[in-house]
Enzyme design. Sequence first.
Site, PDB file in Angstrom:
ATOM      1  N   LYS A  20     -11.040  -2.142   7.055  1.00  0.00           N
ATOM      2  CA  LYS A  20      -9.861  -1.816   7.865  1.00  0.00           C
ATOM      3  C   LYS A  20     -10.325  -1.396   9.254  1.00  0.00           C
ATOM      4  O   LYS A  20     -11.071  -0.412   9.391  1.00  0.00           O
ATOM      5  CB  LYS A  20      -9.080  -0.681   7.192  1.00  0.00           C
ATOM      6  CG  LYS A  20      -7.963  -0.088   8.021  1.00  0.00           C
ATOM      7  CD  LYS A  20      -7.289   1.033   7.244  1.00  0.00           C
ATOM      8  CE  LYS A  20      -6.257   1.755   8.092  1.00  0.00           C
ATOM      9  NZ  LYS A  20      -5.524   2.783   7.319  1.00  0.00           N
ATOM     10  N   GLU A  45       0.848  -1.202   0.000  1.00  0.00           N
ATOM     11  CA  GLU A  45       0.000   0.000   0.000  1.00  0.00           C
ATOM     12  C   GLU A  45       0.875   1.240   0.000  1.00  0.00           C
ATOM     13  O   GLU A  45       1.736   1.405   0.862  1.00  0.00           O
ATOM     14  CB  GLU A  45      -0.887   0.003   1.253  1.00  0.00           C
ATOM     15  CG  GLU A  45      -1.631   1.298   1.483  1.00  0.00           C
ATOM     16  CD  GLU A  45      -2.280   1.384   2.860  1.00  0.00           C
ATOM     17  OE1 GLU A  45      -2.542   2.511   3.323  1.00  0.00           O
ATOM     18  OE2 GLU A  45      -2.510   0.329   3.488  1.00  0.00           O
TER      19      GLU A  45
END
Length: 207
Positions: free
Chosen positions: A129, A40
């Site tokens: 998340k 990421e």
Amino acid sequence: MSVLAQILEHKIIAIVRGVKPEAVLSLAEAMHAGGIRLLEVTMNSEDPLAVIREVSAKMGDKMIIGAGTVLDAATARQAADAGARFILSPILEPEVIRTARDLGVVSIPGAYTATEVYAAYKQGADMIKVFPATSPAYIKDIAAPLPKMHLLPTGGITPENIGDFKKAGAAGFGIGSALVNAKASVTPEYLGQLTATAQRFIQALHS
């Protein structure tokens, strides 16, 4: 295999935040050598779209590259255009979820409470998340009544506790500073240490 299936298989998303753009490819290669397959690049880093474009071009057949800290639909579109295959947010923003789904990329919004997690799921999130991930016990408490949701705790996960988070029901893990030291000089020695740290995480995950 779909991107989501690969995230669920490999589980560890390495978060690169605040690293000089010219260093990210070397870090990605070092982490790949240690077994990391998901990366990421946060959108609050320097020149993130160029970094995503470069790393996707060079590592796209070896690693899945995504964008993090995505706060709005326009940024989600820009990241996907640059090659991001998943979109991560620290917040629950319905427009970002919709945009990611419309673009065919994996949507991973941020949530914390059971209500937020369920809202993200109902709005079409592929994973959620959980941020901040305060403890494995908290993940267990959230996962118990919401078993269909793929939870991705982020923050505070180490080789010592990743197994506990996995047992608690986590489907994946966002790992930043415990893996990548954004302030370190990118020397051959540091890259070797980074590969070794990645290996420790992978071994701990599968032990």
